[in-house]
Design a protein around this motif. Structure first.
Motif, mmCIF file in Angstrom:
data_model
loop_
_atom_site.group_PDB
_atom_site.id
_atom_site.type_symbol
_atom_site.label_atom_id
_atom_site.label_comp_id
_atom_site.label_asym_id
_atom_site.label_seq_id
_atom_site.Cartn_x
_atom_site.Cartn_y
_atom_site.Cartn_z
ATOM 1 N N LYS A 64 0.242 3.095 -16.738
ATOM 2 C CA LYS A 64 0.643 1.821 -17.344
ATOM 3 C C LYS A 64 1.951 1.312 -16.738
ATOM 4 C CE LYS A 64 1.385 -0.344 -21.871
ATOM 5 N NZ LYS A 64 2.692 -0.944 -21.617
ATOM 6 N N GLU A 65 2.940 2.193 -16.672
ATOM 7 C CA GLU A 65 4.252 1.793 -16.159
ATOM 8 C C GLU A 65 4.193 1.356 -14.697
ATOM 9 O OE1 GLU A 65 6.881 5.054 -16.820
ATOM 10 O OE2 GLU A 65 7.162 4.618 -18.962
ATOM 11 N N ASN A 66 3.512 2.161 -13.872
ATOM 12 C CA ASN A 66 3.488 1.876 -12.433
ATOM 13 C C ASN A 66 2.523 0.759 -12.069
ATOM 14 O OD1 ASN A 66 5.303 3.920 -10.879
ATOM 15 N ND2 ASN A 66 4.308 5.122 -12.473
ATOM 16 N N ALA A 67 1.458 0.583 -12.849
ATOM 17 C CA ALA A 67 0.557 -0.547 -12.614
ATOM 18 C C ALA A 67 1.300 -1.850 -12.869
ATOM 19 C CB ALA A 67 -0.662 -0.445 -13.524
ATOM 20 N N SER A 82 0.808 -1.227 0.000
ATOM 21 C CA SER A 82 0.000 0.000 0.000
ATOM 22 C C SER A 82 0.838 1.273 0.000
ATOM 23 C CB SER A 82 -0.943 0.008 1.209
ATOM 24 O OG SER A 82 -0.215 0.096 2.415
ATOM 25 N N GLU A 83 2.038 1.209 0.591
ATOM 26 C CA GLU A 83 2.882 2.392 0.676
ATOM 27 C C GLU A 83 3.939 2.458 -0.417
ATOM 28 O OE1 GLU A 83 4.474 2.725 4.607
ATOM 29 O OE2 GLU A 83 2.505 3.021 5.544
ATOM 30 N N SER A 84 3.908 1.507 -1.340
ATOM 31 C CA SER A 84 4.901 1.490 -2.413
ATOM 32 C C SER A 84 4.695 2.682 -3.347
ATOM 33 C CB SER A 84 4.812 0.187 -3.209
ATOM 34 O OG SER A 84 3.581 0.104 -3.906
ATOM 35 N N GLU A 85 5.802 3.209 -3.856
ATOM 36 C CA GLU A 85 5.727 4.340 -4.777
ATOM 37 C C GLU A 85 4.986 3.956 -6.048
ATOM 38 O OE1 GLU A 85 6.649 7.614 -4.537
ATOM 39 O OE2 GLU A 85 6.809 7.068 -2.431
ATOM 40 N N GLU A 86 5.143 2.687 -6.455
ATOM 41 C CA GLU A 86 4.480 2.215 -7.673
ATOM 42 C C GLU A 86 2.956 2.324 -7.538
ATOM 43 O OE1 GLU A 86 8.405 0.095 -7.224
ATOM 44 O OE2 GLU A 86 6.703 0.550 -5.936
ATOM 45 N N ARG A 87 2.446 1.895 -6.381
ATOM 46 C CA ARG A 87 0.996 1.954 -6.166
ATOM 47 C C ARG A 87 0.517 3.404 -6.086
ATOM 48 N NH1 ARG A 87 -2.600 2.751 -2.224
ATOM 49 N NH2 ARG A 87 -4.614 1.649 -2.364
ATOM 50 N N LYS A 88 1.244 4.230 -5.339
ATOM 51 C CA LYS A 88 0.851 5.634 -5.180
ATOM 52 C C LYS A 88 0.776 6.342 -6.527
ATOM 53 C CE LYS A 88 2.813 6.208 -0.526
ATOM 54 N NZ LYS A 88 3.897 6.854 0.252
ATOM 55 N N LYS A 94 4.584 -2.274 -12.637
ATOM 56 C CA LYS A 94 5.573 -2.431 -11.552
ATOM 57 C C LYS A 94 4.888 -2.898 -10.263
ATOM 58 C CE LYS A 94 8.809 1.096 -13.226
ATOM 59 N NZ LYS A 94 9.414 2.427 -12.956
ATOM 60 N N TYR A 95 3.691 -2.341 -9.987
ATOM 61 C CA TYR A 95 2.961 -2.726 -8.776
ATOM 62 C C TYR A 95 2.515 -4.181 -8.859
ATOM 63 C CZ TYR A 95 -0.596 -2.770 -5.115
ATOM 64 O OH TYR A 95 -1.344 -3.088 -4.000
ATOM 65 N N ASN A 96 2.048 -4.602 -10.012
ATOM 66 C CA ASN A 96 1.651 -6.003 -10.195
ATOM 67 C C ASN A 96 2.839 -6.935 -10.011
ATOM 68 O OD1 ASN A 96 -1.054 -5.456 -10.676
ATOM 69 N ND2 ASN A 96 -0.763 -5.196 -12.877
ATOM 70 N N ALA A 97 3.999 -6.483 -10.465
ATOM 71 C CA ALA A 97 5.220 -7.281 -10.293
ATOM 72 C C ALA A 97 5.588 -7.379 -8.819
ATOM 73 C CB ALA A 97 6.365 -6.658 -11.086
ATOM 74 N N LEU A 98 5.398 -6.253 -8.107
ATOM 75 C CA LEU A 98 5.679 -6.253 -6.664
ATOM 76 C C LEU A 98 4.722 -7.189 -5.940
ATOM 77 C CD1 LEU A 98 7.185 -5.045 -4.227
ATOM 78 C CD2 LEU A 98 5.508 -3.175 -4.209
ATOM 79 N N LYS A 99 3.435 -7.160 -6.308
ATOM 80 C CA LYS A 99 2.454 -8.062 -5.691
ATOM 81 C C LYS A 99 2.818 -9.527 -5.953
ATOM 82 C CE LYS A 99 -1.473 -6.437 -7.314
ATOM 83 N NZ LYS A 99 -2.956 -6.339 -7.486
ATOM 84 N N GLU A 100 3.265 -9.775 -7.162
ATOM 85 C CA GLU A 100 3.633 -11.144 -7.529
ATOM 86 C C GLU A 100 4.839 -11.618 -6.721
ATOM 87 O OE1 GLU A 100 2.961 -14.683 -9.343
ATOM 88 O OE2 GLU A 100 1.720 -12.869 -9.528
ATOM 89 N N SER A 101 5.751 -10.686 -6.420
ATOM 90 C CA SER A 101 6.977 -11.051 -5.694
ATOM 91 C C SER A 101 6.699 -11.435 -4.238
ATOM 92 C CB SER A 101 7.983 -9.891 -5.733
ATOM 93 O OG SER A 101 7.543 -8.799 -4.932
ATOM 94 N N VAL A 102 5.584 -10.949 -3.667
ATOM 95 C CA VAL A 102 5.261 -11.277 -2.272
ATOM 96 C C VAL A 102 4.057 -12.219 -2.177
ATOM 97 C CG1 VAL A 102 6.218 -9.102 -1.401
ATOM 98 C CG2 VAL A 102 3.790 -9.222 -2.011
ATOM 99 N N LYS A 103 3.570 -12.666 -3.321
ATOM 100 C CA LYS A 103 2.362 -13.496 -3.367
ATOM 101 C C LYS A 103 2.509 -14.769 -2.535
ATOM 102 C CE LYS A 103 -0.792 -15.843 -6.564
ATOM 103 N NZ LYS A 103 -1.062 -16.164 -7.987
#
Length: 233
Positions: free
Chosen positions: A139-142, A23-29, A144-153
């Protein structure tokens, strides 16, 4: 009973850490901000469309009125040239001066409206450019955020499985109280009483609440909303 809830809270802290990271990731913000902007663009463009249509109609009306007055002015000038009566000439000149004044006013009005139309067009251009930038940012940050979610899935699913197992060991009523407080952004939720005060906010607990704690009950702090228990000595 309290041991099971404390174990649940310990595991829940791991889940909350993962959630906070996301939630606090720059990608999500950045993705959220871009999305909010894009969602509001259509409304802004519609308002500009309405304003532009209003300005153009007003501008056309002003220029049409100006042309009509100029035609009347020409007719009066012709009448002045052919008039022989001094009074009539004076009257016609006065009318001509009034028309000239109105024509100038309409000209000034048309000029001001033209400036406003240019400002609207400039705003259109700005929106067009910022919309393109927002689309790229989203597009770019969505991604990156999806990649971050996948990394902690995997870690998240593991903690959620652990929580489900621990949840079964907690009294359902107590678990419900805990989850409602978590949903209200209260965290950590469970604290031990410290002497006669709340271990979270240091509010002095009433004697009636202290007696409930001594009897093994888990109380709600009236000030901070945490669940308070009496630790074993």
């Amino acid at each position: 009973m309290i041991e099971a809830l404390l174990n649940y809270q310990t595991a829940d802290a791991k889940l909350r850490k993962i959630e906070k990271t996301l939630s606090e990731s720059e990608e999500r913000k950045k993705a959220v901000n871009a999305k909010k902007y894009l969602e509001g663009v259509e409304d802004n463009v519609n308002k500009l469309d309405d304003r532009a249509a209003e300005l153009i109609a007003t501008y056309q009306k002003a220029t049409e009125d100006q042309l009509k007055l100029k035609e009347i002015e020409s007719e009066i000038e012709e009448s002045i040239d052919s008039a022989s009566d001094p009074k009539e000439v004076s009257f016609l000149i006065k009318k001509a001066e009034e028309l000239i004044s109105k024509i100038k006013a309409l000209g000034a009005k048309a000029s001001k409206i033209s400036e406003e139309i240019q400002a609207v067009m400039k705003e259109y251009s700005t929106i067009k450019n910022t919309t393109k930038a927002a689309q790229v940012q989203y597009k770019e940050n969505a991604e990156k955020y999806n990649a971050l979610k996948e990394s902690v899935k995997a870690e998240k699913e593991s903690v959620e499985k652990e929580l489900e197992e621990l949840k079964a060991k907690v009294d359902p009523t107590l678990m419900d109280r805990y989850l409602k407080k978590r949903a209200n952004k209260i965290y950590p939720i469970v604290y031990a009483a410290r002497d006669n005060v709340c271990g979270a906010c240091n509010m002095e607990l009433p004697m009636s609440e202290l007696n409930r704690l001594k009897n093994g009950e888990i109380i709600d702090c009236d000030q901070c909303g945490r669940l308070i228990y009496q630790p074993k000595k």
